[in-house]
Design a protein around this motif. Sequence first.
Motif, PDB file in Angstrom:
ATOM      1  N   ASN A 158      -2.177  -2.014   9.175  1.00  0.00           N
ATOM      2  CA  ASN A 158      -1.634  -3.357   9.264  1.00  0.00           C
ATOM      3  C   ASN A 158      -1.600  -3.859   7.823  1.00  0.00           C
ATOM      4  O   ASN A 158      -2.545  -4.459   7.332  1.00  0.00           O
ATOM      5  CB  ASN A 158      -2.519  -4.249  10.143  1.00  0.00           C
ATOM      6  CG  ASN A 158      -1.959  -5.639  10.315  1.00  0.00           C
ATOM      7  OD1 ASN A 158      -1.416  -6.228   9.371  1.00  0.00           O
ATOM      8  ND2 ASN A 158      -2.109  -6.198  11.491  1.00  0.00           N
ATOM      9  N   ASP A 161       1.175  -7.313   7.219  1.00  0.00           N
ATOM     10  CA  ASP A 161       2.461  -7.463   7.898  1.00  0.00           C
ATOM     11  C   ASP A 161       2.509  -8.798   8.640  1.00  0.00           C
ATOM     12  O   ASP A 161       1.763  -9.003   9.598  1.00  0.00           O
ATOM     13  CB  ASP A 161       2.645  -6.304   8.879  1.00  0.00           C
ATOM     14  CG  ASP A 161       4.002  -6.321   9.557  1.00  0.00           C
ATOM     15  OD1 ASP A 161       4.772  -7.291   9.343  1.00  0.00           O
ATOM     16  OD2 ASP A 161       4.295  -5.377  10.302  1.00  0.00           O
ATOM     17  N   SER A 164       2.874  -8.593  12.420  1.00  0.00           N
ATOM     18  CA  SER A 164       1.850  -7.931  13.192  1.00  0.00           C
ATOM     19  C   SER A 164       0.714  -8.920  13.461  1.00  0.00           C
ATOM     20  O   SER A 164       0.921 -10.133  13.439  1.00  0.00           O
ATOM     21  CB  SER A 164       1.330  -6.692  12.452  1.00  0.00           C
ATOM     22  OG  SER A 164       0.418  -5.968  13.253  1.00  0.00           O
ATOM     23  N   PHE A 166      -3.524  -9.759  12.636  1.00  0.00           N
ATOM     24  CA  PHE A 166      -4.758  -9.490  11.902  1.00  0.00           C
ATOM     25  C   PHE A 166      -5.584 -10.766  11.895  1.00  0.00           C
ATOM     26  O   PHE A 166      -5.070 -11.847  11.602  1.00  0.00           O
ATOM     27  CB  PHE A 166      -4.438  -9.069  10.460  1.00  0.00           C
ATOM     28  CG  PHE A 166      -5.663  -8.838   9.601  1.00  0.00           C
ATOM     29  CD1 PHE A 166      -6.250  -7.583   9.541  1.00  0.00           C
ATOM     30  CD2 PHE A 166      -6.220  -9.871   8.863  1.00  0.00           C
ATOM     31  CE1 PHE A 166      -7.380  -7.366   8.760  1.00  0.00           C
ATOM     32  CE2 PHE A 166      -7.340  -9.665   8.077  1.00  0.00           C
ATOM     33  CZ  PHE A 166      -7.926  -8.406   8.033  1.00  0.00           C
ATOM     34  N   ALA A 186      -7.386  -6.581  15.063  1.00  0.00           N
ATOM     35  CA  ALA A 186      -6.051  -6.355  14.508  1.00  0.00           C
ATOM     36  C   ALA A 186      -5.253  -5.445  15.425  1.00  0.00           C
ATOM     37  O   ALA A 186      -5.792  -4.815  16.349  1.00  0.00           O
ATOM     38  CB  ALA A 186      -6.146  -5.730  13.117  1.00  0.00           C
ATOM     39  N   VAL A 188      -2.880  -2.136  14.724  1.00  0.00           N
ATOM     40  CA  VAL A 188      -2.488  -1.175  13.694  1.00  0.00           C
ATOM     41  C   VAL A 188      -1.403  -0.268  14.250  1.00  0.00           C
ATOM     42  O   VAL A 188      -1.363   0.016  15.450  1.00  0.00           O
ATOM     43  CB  VAL A 188      -3.687  -0.347  13.190  1.00  0.00           C
ATOM     44  CG1 VAL A 188      -4.627  -1.210  12.370  1.00  0.00           C
ATOM     45  CG2 VAL A 188      -4.443   0.311  14.345  1.00  0.00           C
TER      46      VAL A 188
END
Length: 210
Positions: A158, A161, A164, A166, A186, A188
């Motif tokens: 990750n 990003d 994405s 986190f 997160a 990944v």
Amino acid sequence: MTFTLKPLFATLAFAASTLLLTSCDALQTLAPAVQNARNFVFHFKELPSTMTMNQAITAMTVHATSVTSNTTEYRGNKENNTQFFRLRISQPGSATSQGLLEIKVQDATTQTLDPNFSPGVTGLNIDVIPLPQIGTEVEFGNLLMSFVQQNEMTEFENNNDPNSYFRLTLTAMDLTNNTASGVFEAIVRDPVSGRMFAITDGEFHMTISQ
């Protein structure tokens, strides 16, 4: 956040206000090795290939069973593993102008990709810039998970990003005893195959490397 990390944040709110933690009672889930600051644990689960990133993010946000059920636990405080068990902190204005939190936990025995090694996660690297403030959740960081399957290592990441997911909170930093603690989770992804893993219930209590 809106799910299970919040109770831990609330428990640590008073200690975080002092920027120091002299007792690790709030991290009792990491017992019994709290005293020697060698605790690193998280749960992981591969997500279905039909699940999109947006669906995975929604599931993480509400702590849905699709990301929390039937997970596998990884513990990083392996005996005699010191080379790959490290937490480093740089204060703002030092080597990294904004400060840095860096964690490297990886099973040293898997570096050779021993054919007898069971497939699965071999460790995790986390890098967060700038250094998080105590008790403040951050949403951007680089989390890299190493995964061995059929004697080949794949890195799921990750990499800061924004599309994405986190989350990391540095819950305590005790400069007297030279330790730091926190929680993280997160999503990944392998950028080549698109396979995704959910990382949940991540916690660490580690000695700060000199």
